[in-house]
Scaffold this motif. Sequence first.
Motif, PDB file in Angstrom:
ATOM      1  N   LEU A   1       6.149   3.401  -2.809  1.00  0.00           N
ATOM      2  CA  LEU A   1       5.117   2.569  -3.796  1.00  0.00           C
ATOM      3  C   LEU A   1       5.653   3.124  -5.329  1.00  0.00           C
ATOM      4  O   LEU A   1       4.684   4.182  -5.710  1.00  0.00           O
ATOM      5  CB  LEU A   1       3.705   2.826  -3.378  1.00  0.00           C
ATOM      6  CG  LEU A   1       3.304   1.634  -2.527  1.00  0.00           C
ATOM      7  CD1 LEU A   1       1.824   2.219  -1.994  1.00  0.00           C
ATOM      8  CD2 LEU A   1       3.192   0.568  -3.055  1.00  0.00           C
ATOM      9  N   GLY A  51      -1.486 -11.048  -5.081  1.00  0.00           N
ATOM     10  CA  GLY A  51      -0.628 -10.768  -4.568  1.00  0.00           C
ATOM     11  C   GLY A  51      -0.181 -11.294  -3.177  1.00  0.00           C
ATOM     12  O   GLY A  51       0.644 -12.007  -2.733  1.00  0.00           O
ATOM     13  N   TYR A  52      -1.367 -10.827  -2.542  1.00  0.00           N
ATOM     14  CA  TYR A  52      -1.478 -11.032  -0.911  1.00  0.00           C
ATOM     15  C   TYR A  52      -1.420 -12.503  -0.864  1.00  0.00           C
ATOM     16  O   TYR A  52      -0.682 -13.235   0.037  1.00  0.00           O
ATOM     17  CB  TYR A  52      -2.615 -10.374  -0.283  1.00  0.00           C
ATOM     18  CG  TYR A  52      -2.147  -9.175   0.048  1.00  0.00           C
ATOM     19  CD1 TYR A  52      -1.521  -8.638   1.000  1.00  0.00           C
ATOM     20  CD2 TYR A  52      -2.810  -7.971  -0.761  1.00  0.00           C
ATOM     21  CE1 TYR A  52      -1.170  -7.307   1.511  1.00  0.00           C
ATOM     22  CE2 TYR A  52      -2.613  -6.543  -0.438  1.00  0.00           C
ATOM     23  CZ  TYR A  52      -1.751  -6.176   0.704  1.00  0.00           C
ATOM     24  OH  TYR A  52      -1.331  -5.149   0.975  1.00  0.00           O
ATOM     25  N   TRP A  68       2.416  -5.357   2.186  1.00  0.00           N
ATOM     26  CA  TRP A  68       1.534  -3.998   2.284  1.00  0.00           C
ATOM     27  C   TRP A  68       2.287  -2.738   2.497  1.00  0.00           C
ATOM     28  O   TRP A  68       1.929  -1.738   2.070  1.00  0.00           O
ATOM     29  CB  TRP A  68       0.510  -4.367   3.503  1.00  0.00           C
ATOM     30  CG  TRP A  68      -0.340  -3.122   3.933  1.00  0.00           C
ATOM     31  CD1 TRP A  68      -1.508  -2.674   3.428  1.00  0.00           C
ATOM     32  CD2 TRP A  68      -0.230  -2.496   5.142  1.00  0.00           C
ATOM     33  NE1 TRP A  68      -1.833  -1.752   4.006  1.00  0.00           N
ATOM     34  CE2 TRP A  68      -1.181  -1.472   5.127  1.00  0.00           C
ATOM     35  CE3 TRP A  68       0.725  -2.358   6.040  1.00  0.00           C
ATOM     36  CZ2 TRP A  68      -1.308  -0.674   6.105  1.00  0.00           C
ATOM     37  CZ3 TRP A  68       0.514  -1.372   7.183  1.00  0.00           C
ATOM     38  CH2 TRP A  68      -0.676  -0.606   7.227  1.00  0.00           C
ATOM     39  N   SER A 125       1.700  -0.104  -8.269  1.00  0.00           N
ATOM     40  CA  SER A 125       1.050  -1.434  -7.511  1.00  0.00           C
ATOM     41  C   SER A 125       1.147  -2.722  -8.037  1.00  0.00           C
ATOM     42  O   SER A 125       1.532  -2.832  -9.221  1.00  0.00           O
ATOM     43  CB  SER A 125      -0.476  -1.092  -7.109  1.00  0.00           C
ATOM     44  OG  SER A 125      -1.064  -1.178  -8.478  1.00  0.00           O
ATOM     45  N   PHE A 126       0.951  -3.793  -7.429  1.00  0.00           N
ATOM     46  CA  PHE A 126       1.117  -5.119  -7.931  1.00  0.00           C
ATOM     47  C   PHE A 126       0.128  -5.285  -9.162  1.00  0.00           C
ATOM     48  O   PHE A 126       0.322  -5.734 -10.226  1.00  0.00           O
ATOM     49  CB  PHE A 126       0.735  -5.850  -6.727  1.00  0.00           C
ATOM     50  CG  PHE A 126       0.413  -7.477  -7.120  1.00  0.00           C
ATOM     51  CD1 PHE A 126       1.854  -8.044  -7.411  1.00  0.00           C
ATOM     52  CD2 PHE A 126      -0.564  -8.105  -7.448  1.00  0.00           C
ATOM     53  CE1 PHE A 126       1.932  -9.456  -7.711  1.00  0.00           C
ATOM     54  CE2 PHE A 126      -0.451  -9.467  -7.843  1.00  0.00           C
ATOM     55  CZ  PHE A 126       0.589 -10.080  -8.032  1.00  0.00           C
ATOM     56  N   GLU A 127      -0.987  -4.613  -8.859  1.00  0.00           N
ATOM     57  CA  GLU A 127      -2.055  -4.640  -9.982  1.00  0.00           C
ATOM     58  C   GLU A 127      -1.807  -4.054 -11.354  1.00  0.00           C
ATOM     59  O   GLU A 127      -1.942  -4.765 -12.160  1.00  0.00           O
ATOM     60  CB  GLU A 127      -3.403  -4.030  -9.243  1.00  0.00           C
ATOM     61  CG  GLU A 127      -4.490  -4.434  -9.985  1.00  0.00           C
ATOM     62  CD  GLU A 127      -5.955  -4.023  -9.105  1.00  0.00           C
ATOM     63  OE1 GLU A 127      -5.700  -3.754  -8.060  1.00  0.00           O
ATOM     64  OE2 GLU A 127      -6.819  -4.228  -9.860  1.00  0.00           O
ATOM     65  N   THR A 128      -0.968  -2.831 -11.158  1.00  0.00           N
ATOM     66  CA  THR A 128      -0.717  -2.372 -12.438  1.00  0.00           C
ATOM     67  C   THR A 128       0.385  -2.879 -13.066  1.00  0.00           C
ATOM     68  O   THR A 128       0.675  -2.998 -14.445  1.00  0.00           O
ATOM     69  CB  THR A 128      -0.464  -0.710 -12.228  1.00  0.00           C
ATOM     70  OG1 THR A 128       0.572  -0.917 -11.208  1.00  0.00           O
ATOM     71  CG2 THR A 128      -1.515   0.073 -11.950  1.00  0.00           C
ATOM     72  N   PRO A 157      -5.399  -8.900  -9.680  1.00  0.00           N
ATOM     73  CA  PRO A 157      -5.778  -8.617  -8.575  1.00  0.00           C
ATOM     74  C   PRO A 157      -4.735  -8.299  -7.418  1.00  0.00           C
ATOM     75  O   PRO A 157      -4.106  -9.221  -7.159  1.00  0.00           O
ATOM     76  CB  PRO A 157      -7.274  -9.079  -8.050  1.00  0.00           C
ATOM     77  CG  PRO A 157      -7.526  -9.984  -9.408  1.00  0.00           C
ATOM     78  CD  PRO A 157      -6.215 -10.229 -10.020  1.00  0.00           C
ATOM     79  N   GLU A 158      -5.017  -7.262  -6.561  1.00  0.00           N
ATOM     80  CA  GLU A 158      -3.978  -7.175  -5.415  1.00  0.00           C
ATOM     81  C   GLU A 158      -3.916  -8.360  -4.735  1.00  0.00           C
ATOM     82  O   GLU A 158      -3.085  -8.746  -3.952  1.00  0.00           O
ATOM     83  CB  GLU A 158      -4.339  -5.833  -4.536  1.00  0.00           C
ATOM     84  CG  GLU A 158      -3.186  -5.119  -3.944  1.00  0.00           C
ATOM     85  CD  GLU A 158      -2.140  -4.523  -4.375  1.00  0.00           C
ATOM     86  OE1 GLU A 158      -1.260  -4.107  -3.853  1.00  0.00           O
ATOM     87  OE2 GLU A 158      -2.240  -4.272  -5.854  1.00  0.00           O
ATOM     88  N   GLY A 208       5.258  -2.698  -0.670  1.00  0.00           N
ATOM     89  CA  GLY A 208       4.762  -2.499  -1.838  1.00  0.00           C
ATOM     90  C   GLY A 208       5.489  -3.556  -2.810  1.00  0.00           C
ATOM     91  O   GLY A 208       6.557  -3.801  -2.545  1.00  0.00           O
ATOM     92  N   PHE A 209       5.217  -3.383  -4.011  1.00  0.00           N
ATOM     93  CA  PHE A 209       5.697  -4.397  -5.222  1.00  0.00           C
ATOM     94  C   PHE A 209       6.885  -3.477  -5.919  1.00  0.00           C
ATOM     95  O   PHE A 209       6.618  -2.945  -6.893  1.00  0.00           O
ATOM     96  CB  PHE A 209       4.614  -4.656  -6.165  1.00  0.00           C
ATOM     97  CG  PHE A 209       5.035  -6.160  -6.811  1.00  0.00           C
ATOM     98  CD1 PHE A 209       5.453  -7.087  -6.259  1.00  0.00           C
ATOM     99  CD2 PHE A 209       4.962  -5.742  -8.454  1.00  0.00           C
ATOM    100  CE1 PHE A 209       5.638  -8.397  -6.908  1.00  0.00           C
ATOM    101  CE2 PHE A 209       5.384  -7.100  -8.949  1.00  0.00           C
ATOM    102  CZ  PHE A 209       5.653  -8.266  -8.395  1.00  0.00           C
TER     103      PHE A 209
END
Length: 297
Positions: A4, A19-20, A106, A7-10, A15-16, A109-110
């Motif tokens: 990781l 992404g999901y 999950w 994160s997708f969020e940063t 929001p995560e 990670g992104f």
Amino acid sequence: MKILLASFETLTGLPELVGYIFIFTFGAAVGSFLNVVIHRVPNDESIIFPNSACPKCSNRIKFYDNIPILSWLLLGGKCRNCKIPISIRYPLVELLTALLFVLVFWQIGFNAFLPVCLIFVTAIVALIFIDAEHMILPDVINFPLLFFALLVRLIYPLFFGSSYFSDLQIFPLSQMETYPVWMVSLLGAILGGLVGGGSLWLVGEIWKRLRGVDAMGLGDVKMMFAVGALLGWRLTLLTIFLGAFSGAVIGIFVIARQKDKDLQTQIPFGIFLGIGSIIALLFGEQIVKWYLTMFAA
Ligand SMILES: [Zn+2]
């Protein structure tokens, strides 16, 4: 292989959960394409043309009746035109692919390795379902998968060093630190391919000499050569172990339920190797680490 970086969020400011939702929808759409692949590739049909049609009334399926998962539910599992039942396999493949994409997102990670894992999982799902239905693992999937694995093994180390391939830090590749990392990575791919394809080929040969029957299809050998090229020798051994173990358990169950006890019953082994390879890709490092602390400490 849990790497990781961010994160997708940063990275995106979203929001995560977005992404999901995106990865689930994308997975369902890929699953819809996989239905076409699973249906047409074994018959040497084009996967682009023509559009899907009802096998009974040949009515072309409209785009609004081709929404993954939802259309099947809205139509009650029947063709809009002739009402013939449509196999539940179609929405199941879409749902399974969507859930697998979510699992990959999950776990991985992104990051740059995400598309590699998604492509690998897509190819393996196609192989699993084609093997289940037709007892073959087609070259048109095995060979591109091998080519893809070698390409990733060559190009990724140029940008990311050894970070995505755990086998580079363990014996025997760990002995080659003076060589360029892409070269070590490619050697690791060939070693993994030989461990995967070679061991299956050997088992098949021994079985053939002893029993005089072809137990192992060449499709399994080619598939495991491609899997081994991407995963490296250690996760490939894990794949074979998981595949053989689950295959044996299911196989005994299938044979036990049969009326005539014919041990030549063919079990599509590619299904179990495929499931094993996805588990090894996503959770292999944790499983190996757990095993080593439990039994080899
Ligand atoms: Zn119809």
